[in-house]
Design a protein around this motif. Structure first.
Motif, mmCIF file in Angstrom:
data_model
loop_
_atom_site.group_PDB
_atom_site.id
_atom_site.type_symbol
_atom_site.label_atom_id
_atom_site.label_comp_id
_atom_site.label_asym_id
_atom_site.label_seq_id
_atom_site.Cartn_x
_atom_site.Cartn_y
_atom_site.Cartn_z
ATOM 1 N N UNK A 64 0.796 -1.224 0.000
ATOM 2 C CA UNK A 64 0.000 0.000 0.000
ATOM 3 C C UNK A 64 0.830 1.276 0.000
ATOM 4 N N UNK A 65 2.110 1.171 0.386
ATOM 5 C CA UNK A 65 2.898 2.395 0.517
ATOM 6 C C UNK A 65 3.796 2.671 -0.678
ATOM 7 N N UNK A 67 3.174 3.598 -3.878
ATOM 8 C CA UNK A 67 2.919 4.857 -4.589
ATOM 9 C C UNK A 67 3.390 6.043 -3.771
ATOM 10 N N UNK A 68 3.138 5.973 -2.466
ATOM 11 C CA UNK A 68 3.594 7.060 -1.608
ATOM 12 C C UNK A 68 5.114 7.143 -1.628
ATOM 13 N N UNK A 71 6.145 8.976 -4.667
ATOM 14 C CA UNK A 71 5.876 10.404 -4.495
ATOM 15 C C UNK A 71 6.880 11.055 -3.565
ATOM 16 N N UNK A 72 7.138 10.390 -2.443
ATOM 17 C CA UNK A 72 8.079 10.949 -1.473
ATOM 18 C C UNK A 72 9.464 11.083 -2.095
ATOM 19 N N UNK A 74 10.326 11.376 -5.285
ATOM 20 C CA UNK A 74 10.374 12.474 -6.260
ATOM 21 C C UNK A 74 10.397 13.817 -5.553
ATOM 22 N N UNK A 75 9.557 13.944 -4.500
ATOM 23 C CA UNK A 75 9.491 15.214 -3.783
ATOM 24 C C UNK A 75 10.831 15.525 -3.137
ATOM 25 N N UNK A 78 13.343 16.632 -5.841
ATOM 26 C CA UNK A 78 13.128 18.003 -6.320
ATOM 27 C C UNK A 78 13.519 19.002 -5.245
ATOM 28 N N UNK A 79 13.164 18.686 -3.986
ATOM 29 C CA UNK A 79 13.457 19.629 -2.911
ATOM 30 C C UNK A 79 14.962 19.806 -2.733
ATOM 31 N N UNK A 82 15.834 22.398 -4.944
ATOM 32 C CA UNK A 82 15.377 23.729 -4.514
ATOM 33 C C UNK A 82 16.321 24.304 -3.459
ATOM 34 N N UNK A 90 19.667 26.581 -9.138
ATOM 35 C CA UNK A 90 18.887 25.360 -8.965
ATOM 36 C C UNK A 90 19.816 24.154 -9.039
ATOM 37 N N UNK A 91 19.664 23.229 -8.100
ATOM 38 C CA UNK A 91 20.456 21.997 -8.039
ATOM 39 C C UNK A 91 21.918 22.211 -7.696
ATOM 40 N N UNK B 6 16.902 31.028 -12.911
ATOM 41 C CA UNK B 6 16.325 29.930 -12.133
ATOM 42 C C UNK B 6 14.845 29.725 -12.449
ATOM 43 N N UNK B 17 6.929 18.406 -8.731
ATOM 44 C CA UNK B 17 6.756 18.412 -7.272
ATOM 45 C C UNK B 17 5.289 18.184 -6.903
ATOM 46 N N UNK B 20 4.376 14.649 -7.420
ATOM 47 C CA UNK B 20 4.973 13.839 -6.362
ATOM 48 C C UNK B 20 4.133 13.930 -5.085
ATOM 49 N N UNK B 23 1.005 11.880 -5.464
ATOM 50 C CA UNK B 23 1.287 10.450 -5.317
ATOM 51 C C UNK B 23 1.538 10.093 -3.864
ATOM 52 N N UNK B 24 2.232 11.008 -3.169
ATOM 53 C CA UNK B 24 2.594 10.737 -1.778
ATOM 54 C C UNK B 24 1.348 10.521 -0.924
ATOM 55 N N UNK B 27 -2.769 7.512 -1.122
ATOM 56 C CA UNK B 27 -3.294 6.338 -0.432
ATOM 57 C C UNK B 27 -4.450 6.676 0.501
ATOM 58 N N UNK B 68 20.436 28.382 -17.813
ATOM 59 C CA UNK B 68 20.579 27.894 -16.441
ATOM 60 C C UNK B 68 21.495 26.679 -16.491
ATOM 61 N N UNK B 70 22.620 23.846 -14.527
ATOM 62 C CA UNK B 70 22.163 23.194 -13.295
ATOM 63 C C UNK B 70 23.339 22.920 -12.371
ATOM 64 N N UNK B 71 23.156 23.248 -11.105
ATOM 65 C CA UNK B 71 24.208 23.014 -10.127
ATOM 66 C C UNK B 71 25.426 23.885 -10.363
#
Lengths: 149, 540
Positions: A64-65, A67-68, A71-72, A74-75, A78-79, A82, A90-91, B6, B17, B20, B23-24, B27, B68, B70-71
């Protein structure tokens, strides 16, 4: 009932594989390794679990986890990009130094956080493939000859 | 307000994001969850539009180029993200199309598909398209092609109707073939020029042997051309576009082939502008064939959506025609052809999306889109009929809509360069377009009201739904009208964009890949330009 040796092997190998995957994850910045390989290694541990104990238990506990997890992951990835904005781009890699009471001096950077995200995505995606494939494989076996019943 | 480079990350990072996060938390929760997903997706689409608009104002309006690295890793080593007027125009149009289709999708996508992840997939597709417009090197272009291919494949098949799965497989196999051809081209670039960075390819390609240039250009033409659905390579499009829900077709029709068109524009103007002259007969032949086959094939299609999606091919022919004459021109300004193609591209993205949505509304109302069995909708749905009619005549090129301006400018440049046959073909294809549109209009709106399905119409059940479906169509039609009325300033802007895109030296200087390479020991990371030319001259 799967063979005894497979179940025995599972007990020994699963922790080894998981620890190895973590090791690969954290050495990946300068040496061979990184999130992708570590994620596949961890998924291999899950596959061993499927082979030795059948997929039902894993489907109930981890399924069940997944998909989460994608998502986590990917998040997180990306973060970590950021965070680079703090340094103007960026990055861009940013490192923080922490003085922790037990672990001692710890230097943690955005590349390893990015890798952590990749790890989560890869392990979740690969495990959901494996669970899906094991269901397909099950459907193809006649009911009387199910490997895990 | 100064725009930071940026900002180029936003059109990729914001959808990613948000998807994501969706998806997170996918559930937990039931129907309320879908509502949260919709709100988040709409927010991401608005952020994307705002970023695209800011970029457009700075890049297209003021002629800036954004790079840009990157990095902060400099050009040939890191990932270069590049945005100029051409990228920004496409980003803006993409953002508009994505935001316009979304209310329609919310109104028409069923709960089952939403649970299967329709909303995050929508964002992944947007991310892939945006990334392809911003990529500054061949490899990342390939990656974003794959992202959008996978997202569109799942969007095409989600719901798993047999027809959908069938078309999805054809779609993905033919597109993967195109991607492979493109990958071979990238391999050739890396093997002979030692780089994948666009600016560095542009810098080194003149030094390469003509054979390398020809093969590279040919492979790119085939790879990008089949993504764009040009003449002999368009088969994946009519095989797949009519099977998913109408909202998905509208999104695909607005966005997907345009990525191929953009990459054709970018590669031919940046890498081998001289081939636009040398290959002009070939390109014009392909363009004519594409225009004709698209329009004639659409005439033979039995359903609204099949007609409209087949017809996309014809429009791609018009854009290719503009590209083929981009550098020619006797009395007109430099880059007139490309400017005309760009404004045609904008017109097409706006109005095609509107038309497919209107056609989808007809289909949802009637329960079928087979032209033979429906009719007479004008008495029941006068507003929808009005919208469909205006969008159709805009597509056909009737003033004062945007179709007129864009077709007129394309005709001007082909007449100016004395390509009589091609201009004749384009006029004929426009007439066929008019015929197609009138056929759709006559069969579905005129005559006696006949509705084949016994199931009550979903549109009529809820006025909110109906408004969600028709408002975006109305907005897009108004945009097309505005683009037609303010045709001259719009065209001036698109000429600026075209001239900026044709300025290769400025692109190379903006990215400046060789500034870093020259300080490195020779042969360690990349092959220096002198070595390339000596190797290649030995080969000859």
């Amino acid at each position: 009932m799967p063979e005894l040796y497979l179940r025995l092997l599972n007990r020994i190998l699963t922790p080894v594989l998981l620890l190895l995957s973590l090791y690969l994850l954290f050495r990946g910045h300068n040496l061979p390794g990184g999130g992708f390989i570590a994620g596949l290694m961890a998924a291999a541990a899950f596959q061993l679990q499927i082979l030795s104990r059948g997929h039902d238990s894993l489907r109930r506990t981890v399924g069940p986890y997944l998909n989460s997890g994608i998502g986590l992951g990917l998040a997180v990835a990306v973060c970590s990009g950021i965070v680079g904005l703090l340094d103007g781009t960026f990055f861009k890699g940013v490192w923080f130094s922490l003085d922790l009471p037990l672990l001692g001096y710890l230097k943690i950077g955005t590349p390893v956080i990015f890798d952590l995200g990749v790890f989560l995505v890869v392990v979740s995606v690969a495990t959901s493939y494996l669970l899906g494939l094991s269901r397909v494989a099950d459907a193809n076996v006649e009911p009387g000859r199910r490997a895990d019943s | 307000m100064a725009v930071s480079a940026n900002l180029l990350a936003v059109p990729v990072a914001a959808p990613l994001l948000t998807a994501a996060l969706i998806l997170l938390f996918a559930r937990w929760g039931g129907r309320t969850l879908i509502r949260h997903q919709i709100a988040l997706t709409a927010l991401a689409l608005c952020i994307n539009l705002a970023a695209a608009a800011l970029l457009f104002r700075a890049a297209a309006g003021q002629g800036q180029r954004f790079v840009l690295q990157l990095g902060a890793w400099s050009a040939p080593f890191g990932i270069t993200v590049y945005g100029d007027g051409l990228s920004a125009t496409l980003l803006l149009m993409t953002a508009l199309v994505a935001l316009a289709v979304y209310p329609f999708a919310v109104a028409t996508i069923d709960y089952h598909r939403a649970r299967m992840g329709f909303h995050p997939l929508y964002l992944f597709l947007l991310m892939g398209v945006n990334g392809a417009f911003l990529a500054g090197d061949l490899f990342n272009l390939y990656v974003f092609f794959e992202v959008l291919l996978m997202a569109s494949f799942v969007l095409l098949t989600v719901g798993a109707q047999p027809a959908q799965t069938n078309s999805g497989i054809r779609y993905v196999v033919l597109n993967l073939l195109a991607s492979t051809v493109f990958l071979v081209a990238a391999g050739i670039a890396y093997g002979t020029l030692g780089t994948l960075n666009f600016a560095q390819i542009a810098e080194r390609l003149p030094l390469a042997s003509p054979a390398v240039r020809t093969v590279f250009a040919g492979l790119l033409l085939v790879g990008f051309g089949s993504k764009a659905a040009i003449f002999p390579l368009f088969f994946w499009l009519p095989a797949s576009y009519h099977t998913p829900p109408p909202a998905v077709t509208a999104l695909f029709g607005g966005l997907l082939t345009k990525v191929g068109v953009y990459t054709l524009f970018r590669s031919f103007t940046l890498f081998f502008p001289e081939l636009l002259q040398d290959w002009q007969p070939v390109l014009l032949t392909i363009a004519s064939a594409t225009m004709l086959v698209g329009a004639l094939g659409a005439l033979a299609q039995p359903g609204i959506r099949r007609v409209l999606s087949f017809h996309i091919i014809s429009h791609v022919g018009f854009m290719l025609m503009g590209l083929a004459v981009a550098l020619s021109g006797n009395n007109l300004a430099f880059g007139f052809g490309l400017g005309a193609a760009i404004i045609y591209l904008c017109h097409h993205m706006i109005i095609k999306t509107a038309l497919i949505m209107a056609g989808g509304a007809v289909e949802l109302h009637m329960g079928s889109d087979r032209l033979a069995s429906i009719g007479g909708l004008v008495s029941r749905q006068p507003f929808l009929a009005f919208l469909f009619f205006t969008a159709a005549i805009s597509l056909a090129g009737v003033p004062p809509f945007s179709g007129f301006v864009s077709k007129l400018s394309l005709l001007q440049i082909t007449l100016d360069t004395r390509h009589w046959v091609v201009s004749g073909v384009s006029v004929f294809a426009s007439l066929l377009t008019m015929m197609n549109m009138m056929r759709l209009w006559r069969e579905s709106f005129w005559g006696d009201y006949s509705r084949p399905s016994r199931v009550p119409s979903r549109i009529l059940q809820s006025s909110v739904r109906q408004r969600l479906m028709l408002t975006p169509v109305a907005v897009l039609v108004l945009l097309s009208l505005a683009l037609g009325i303010w045709g001259e300033p719009a065209f001036r802007l698109s000429m600026q964009v075209a001239q900026q895109a044709l300025d290769r030296q400025a692109y190379i200087e903006a990215v400046s890949p060789s500034a870093q390479t020259s300080t490195l020991p020779a042969g360690l990371f990349t092959v220096p330009a002198e070595t390339v030319s000596t190797i290649l001259s030995k080969e000859n």
